[in-house]
Design an enzyme around this catalytic site. Structure first.
Site: not given
Length: 317
Positions: A30, A107
């Site tokens: 992930h 992110h």
């Protein structure tokens, strides 16, 4: 480095070589590239105005917190490959006000490494491991217009060449992929997929958006009860802490949260099975896939697909 899973696909028992990849248990990463976040880069444009203002006013306070909670991995992509990861969640973006065509992973903030430089490392690794197959899931694409999409797709085709498995491929077993020399399934979360037969559509990702292992498990079990999708799909073991929780727990990080919940997640993974049944799983993705033994747990699930007679014979010896 533990490299026992470096070539796990080619090491699978031969009776599993004809099972579709969509029915195998595949370890995934992930937010795979968050190990190289650039703490000094700008925030993503999609972040809220309030958060952007706080970051501007209290930069020295917000940036260490962002780094602690946005970092989901601590191993390079080559190390993740050697650990056994075969699905990579890759969030791609173009930096605002950047005059170059360079793309970065994201992110909350952007990475140090560019996308193409990183994927060159993947292509190089695959050359040395010709029977391993990876699934690259490119998504988000913030700041990327159609022209940059087409340029990026052109670069991907050139980089992976004949390794790219076209989406019309009817048989996706290891044996058939090996015979054709295919090693890359490239998922691209954009409508532009229709123009390019080398690209696969977005892969469903079951994301609980919860901060405890039990809440994540409840969500995944609820999805399992509804029945698995037909093709590839991802069960995300990753935890998500709301910003109110982060503010109240300044000594914690995503790493401490993940590790403290790991035992519960580990037990759940061991109980799962791959295959074609409605409640079976396919790709299982998590955080900190280097220090935590996710890969070995997920790969071991594939032995549940072996014929009982074969498994019993193995136990006798």
């Amino acid at each position: 480095m533990d490299v026992s899973n470096r070539d796990w696909m080619s090491a699978l028992p031969e009776e599993l070589w004809d099972i579709p990849l969509t029915e195998l248990a595949i370890p995934g990463s992930h937010d795979a590239m968050s190990y190289c976040l650039d703490i000094n880069s700008p925030l993503l444009g999609s972040e809220s105005d309030v958060f952007r203002l706080l970051d501007k006013l209290f930069y020295c306070f917000t940036r260490p917190i962002i780094f602690k909670w946005a970092t989901t991995q601590d191993k390079s992509i080559e190390e993740q490959l050697s650990k056994g990861i075969r699905f990579f969640d890759l969030r791609v973006a173009h930096k605002p006000n950047d005059l170059s065509d360079d793309l970065y992973f994201t992110h909350i903030v952007y990475t140090h490494l560019t996308v193409l430089k990183t994927l060159e490392c993947v292509a190089y690794w695959l050359n040395s491991h010709p029977k391993e197959v990876v699934i690259l899931a490119c998504s988000h694409f913030e700041g990327i217009d159609d022209e940059r999409h087409e340029l990026f797709i052109s670069c991907l085709k050139k980089l992976f060449g004949s390794k790219l498995c076209p989406r019309k491929e009817s048989v996706l077993s290891l044996r058939s992929l090996w015979a054709s020399g295919y090693q890359v399934i490239l998922s691209y979360d954009s409508q532009l997929v229709a123009r390019h037969p080398q690209l696969w559509p977005a892969i469903p990702y079951w994301w609980a958006n919860k901060k405890t292992a039990q809440e994540v498990i409840n969500y995944l079990d609820w999805n399992k009860d509804l029945g698995r999708p037909e093709g590839f799909f991802v069960s995300g073991l990753n935890l998500t802490a709301p910003r109110a929780y982060i503010a109240k727990n300044p000594k914690e990080s995503l790493r401490t949260l993940t590790f403290s919940n790991w035992e519960c997640l580990r037990k759940w993974v061991e109980e799962q099975k791959p295959g074609s049944d409605l409640n079976s799983l396919n790709i299982i993705a998590g955080d900190f896939v280097g220090p935590l033994p996710l890969c070995s747990l997920v790969i071991a699930l594939n032995h549940k697909l072996r014929p009982k007679s074969s498994t019993q014979m193995r136990k006798q010896y």
